[in-house]
Structures are given as C-alpha cells and as structure tokens.
Design a protein around this motif. Structure first.
Motif: not given
Length: 544
Positions: A285-303
């Motif tokens: 659905l969507q790709t997010y390239s906000l970081h300049t290095e490896a993304v090790r962790a990401a979490r959904w907010a409870p909402c």
C-alpha cells in the motif's frame, strides 16, 4: 727511429685506448666536467690539433703521449676527439677518444651517483634538502639531461610511487565484513535485478503520499469481528508471497485495530518500512523512506493510524498515515533496535538499542522523560508487564558461569531495578513474548530453545516446560503466542517455522517456510488460521 715510425706508434696506442676505455658523446654535447667536445670528425692540420700546436716527441724507449695528431700508414688522417680547449694548452690527464656509433654518457667515478638521491624509500612528492640543493646546482649550470638519465629517473619515480601506494594499502585496516552482510549485499544485487521488485518510495526526508485508512473493513475479516475467537488452527498453505524489500526483513506486525487488521507492517535493512494489504490482495500500500540507515524497529500506534519507527541513523519518527506527515521527530543517542508503546499511556514509548541506557519519550513534549541505565552494551528487546507499571529488558550481558543481567525487571515510574537474577544460563535472549491469558512470558534464547518464566516476582523460570527443536544461531529470531494462547510459534535459522503446544511443549507443526533464516512470526489477531512470517532473505509469506 724516424718521425714517421713514432707517429705510427702513437696512432696505434690511441686506437687501443679508444676501444677499451674511451666513449664519445654527440657533437655539441657536454661531458661530465662541463667542457665542450668536438666530435665533428673534421681533419685538422698536424700543427693545430691542440692549442699548443706542437707534437711531443718522446725519447727512445719511452711510450709516446696520447695527445697529438696521428696518421695511418695509408696517409689518411684519423679523426680525434678533442676533450677540452684552452688557450694555455691541453691538460695532460685528458685522454683521446674514438667516436662510437651511439652516444653514451660517462658518469664520474669518484662522484656519488645522481640517481641515489631519488631512490630513498619516501613518497615521490617528498624531496630531501640535499636533493633540492643538488637540483638547484644542476639548473644553474644548465646541464641537459640525457635520454638514459631521464629514463632512469622516471623509472625510479614510478617505482617509488608504486611502492608508496603498496605501503599505503598495507597500512590501511580493512574492516571485517560479516558473512550475513556479504549475503545481504549479494541478495541486494540479485533482488535489484529481479522483475518482481516493488517500486520504492520517495527519497529519505520527503513526506510520502497519504494512505487512506478509512472505515472500510475487509470482507474476510468482517465475519469474525463480532464473534468470539475460536481455537487456532495450524496453517498449511501459502496465501501470499510478498516481495518488495531489497534487504532482510527485521520485524512484522499486524495492525492492532481489529477492523483494520488487514494491514501488515514490515521493517527492513533497506532503510524503509512498508504497509501491505496482506489479507485481500497481497499488494504494498505504501513505502516509507524516512530513514537514512537500516530500520530495525517500527510499531503501530494503538489507534492504528500512526507508525513509530526507529533505525540505525539514531532517528525516531511518528508518521501519520492519512496525511503522510511526521507528527513527531526525535534523535536518540544510540542506534535503535527496539520500540514499545506504553500499554496505558499511548503518548509514551520506550526505546533501546546499542547503549547501556533505555529512554522513555513523551510524544507531546518531544523530550526524554526517564532513563534506565544498566551495566550492559545493548538492549535486545523490551516487554511491558502489569499494565505498564513494570517492564522487562533483554540485554547482551553474560558471564562465564551465569548470565546475570541478561533479563532485568524495572519499575517504570522510579527507574529502579526490581531484579536482575532472572535467567541464570549462559545464553542471551533476542526476543520476549507475553502470553495472552496466563501470567507467564516467553524468552527466545541462543541456546536453541524457548524458556518460560513467571510474570510475578521473583520471575522464576519453569524447569518442566522447555520448547526445543529450532535453531537461533545468533539471529534475532522472534517468537509469539497465538491469540487463544494454545500454540506457540517461532522461526528458525534454517528457514523453518515451528509451532508448539503450550501445555505439553510438544511440536505441533513444522513448515518449510524460507530459504534463509526465518526471523519473524506473528498470528493474525482475528482470523484463526492466518500466520505471517518474514525471513532474512527479504521476503514474507502469509499462511492459512
């Protein structure tokens, strides 16, 4: 003896000396002493061969001198090389030279070799002080360089350049590249050339396009929303095979809002995180390239409308999916490997990584609330207990005989340690998981087994139940319980997916999931037979 006989003897002596010792230079060139040589070969009268104009006639029994004009028996005059001219007369030490076919250079025997100043083991750009003075002297006397000297100098400088570069390469310390990183580079090259690769998102720092997450509910999820969750069934077939990441996939998580649980979040070492429709279509659905290095962790907010991400670039971002904007941006003091929202106050989250500290951030103020420091080097995972009043941290600290501080219990409000004597075996625990119904939690260990602990102090480990059969081998292999709590699922370093019965600790099922290490597994929160897995190879599979 007659004068003609003496002249013939002088000619023979001069001929022998020219063959054995004398060398000539081209006409108009300079010799080593800076005097002009006459090698034109033009015959001169006998009385004007030298400035003195006289021929020395030796006495009887004495060898004739080597200077003067000579004639051969046939009457032809032999060409003489005049080494020097002077109004005062010729020097007795100078010798006659017979002209050769090719011009050569004679270097002084007593003087040091010129090339020795340029053959020192220093860079070609460095010139010693003595060499500088010598060079200035040569320029002042206007010595033309012969072709032989120019060639030897260029070869010497070239050798110095090559030796300097070789020495520079030897002095450089080439960092060791781990085997996993080499496999990652090879995989990135192969995946970049494949036709099945999904289009990547915008460059880092640019806000992605908004993602509509309205009230639409998947037709597969709708029938299960109002019913009680039934017993989890073992999946057998692959529903979707998701490819799109150009690097290993670190974590996956279903959206916590049940009506939007068709969306799957994935993080990768390719500096991006993606949102997939993993139930209806299997599309990104969507790709997010906000970081300049490896993304090790990401979490959904409870909402279910925001995503918190952290990576190896020390950056923290809270992204709103509907607007594509960043509601919060922070910078940590360390590379981030784990993130967890507080179960009660959703404006607070904990982050840990390559540091001896864990920090609690407040999104509303954008500042750090508290710090939790221990004598460790890295935090591997974080798990909240007792509705957020306590939490556990898994670290890399271990000793020879025991693994104190491997799992530490903390008081969230006071930052005090409750216990650090929980796990006493010599293995680190890359991931932790909480049971949905029982007061226990699971710890994935590098001893290739799952350990079971109590969530009540003193957090004792169960000696009766141990879930074995998979391999960890240093990977950050995740584990999880099914929503009903009757099954446990874990990945394996050999690519398999293993399920265990929670009560009996027996193996319920084994799936040949991936070609590389399976590092993440998660059950769907609503659908009773849907399982998502991810691998170090960069692909994901949805099982049903």
């Amino acid at each position: 003896m007659t004068a003609r006989t003496l002249s013939l003897m002088a000619s023979l002596v001069a001929y022998d000396d020219s063959d054995s010792e004398a060398e000539t230079e081209p006409a108009g060139s300079f010799n080593a002493t800076g005097q002009m040589k006459d090698t034109s070969g033009v015959a001169r009268p006998p009385e004007k061969d030298f400035a003195s104009g006289a021929l020395d006639v030796p006495k009887a029994g004495v060898q004739p001198t080597k200077h003067g004009s000579c004639e051969d028996p046939g009457g032809h005059r032999l060409p003489l090389a005049q080494l020097g001219r002077s109004d005062r007369g010729s020097c007795p030490s100078q010798r006659l030279q017979w002209p050769g076919k090719e011009p050569q250079v004679t270097f002084p025997v007593k003087e040091p070799s010129r090339s020795s100043l340029w053959t020192s083991h220093v860079p070609a750009s460095h010139i010693p002080l003595a060499a500088t003075r010598f060079k200035q002297v040569k320029l002042s006397r206007n010595f033309p360089k012969s072709s032989f000297y120019a060639q030897s100098e260029s070869e010497t400088v070239g050798k110095n350049d090559s030796s300097f570069q070789k020495k520079k390469c030897e002095d450089c310390v080439v960092p060791y590249t781990p085997k996993r990183l080499r496999q990652l580079q090879a995989l990135s090259t192969e995946t970049g050339n494949s036709k099945e690769m999904e289009p990547q998102g915008p460059p880092a720092g640019r806000a992605p396009a908004p993602l509509y997450v309205g009230p639409r509910v998947s037709e597969f999820i709708q029938p299960y929303l109002n019913s009680h969750y039934k017993e989890t069934t073992v999946p057998r077939k692959v529903l979707f095979h998701l490819r799109g990441h150009r690097g290993p996939v670190n974590t996956i998580q279903w959206c916590p809002v049940l009506s939007k649980s068709h969306m799957l979040l994935s993080t990768s070492m390719d500096k991006t995180f993606k949102v997939w429709n993993a139930v209806d279509s299997g599309h990104c659905l969507q790709t997010y390239s906000l970081h300049t290095e490896a993304v090790r962790a990401a979490r959904w907010a409870p909402c279910g409308r925001r995503i918190l991400s952290g990576g190896f670039d020390f950056a923290l971002h809270l992204t709103d999916l509907e607007t594509g904007t960043q509601l919060f941006s922070g910078r940590s003091d360390f590379r981030i490997t784990t993130l967890k929202f507080h179960p009660k106050d959703h404006n607070i989250f904990l982050c840990g990584g390559f540091s001896s500290e864990m920090k609690a951030w407040d999104i509303r103020t954008g500042k750090v609330m508290r710090s939790y420091k221990a004598t460790i080097q890295q935090t591997l995972d974080i798990l909240f207990l007792r509705e957020g009043s306590e939490f556990l941290s898994s670290t890399d600290a271990s000793t020879r005989d025991s693994a104190d501080r491997t799992i530490i219990a903390w008081d969230f409000r006071t930052s005090a340690k409750i216990s650090n004597q929980i796990f006493h075996e010599r293995f680190t625990c890359p991931s932790l998981a909480l049971h949905p119904r029982e007061p226990v939690f699971l710890a994935q260990t590098n001893g290739n087994y799952l350990a079971l602990f109590s969530t009540v102090w003193p957090y004792r480990m169960s000696r009766r139940r141990r879930y074995e059969g998979h391999k960890v081998e240093g990977y950050s292999v995740g584990c999880e319980c099914s929503p009903g709590g009757d099954l446990l699922v874990t990945g394996s370093a050999d690519g398999r997916v293993l399920m265990y019965s929670f009560r009996t600790a027996s193996r319920a099922c084994t799936l040949q999931g991936h070609t590389q290490a399976c590092v993440g597994t998660t059950y769907h929160p609503v659908l009773p037979s849907v399982l998502a897995t991810c691998s170090w190879g960069g692909d994901m599979k949805i099982w049903h």
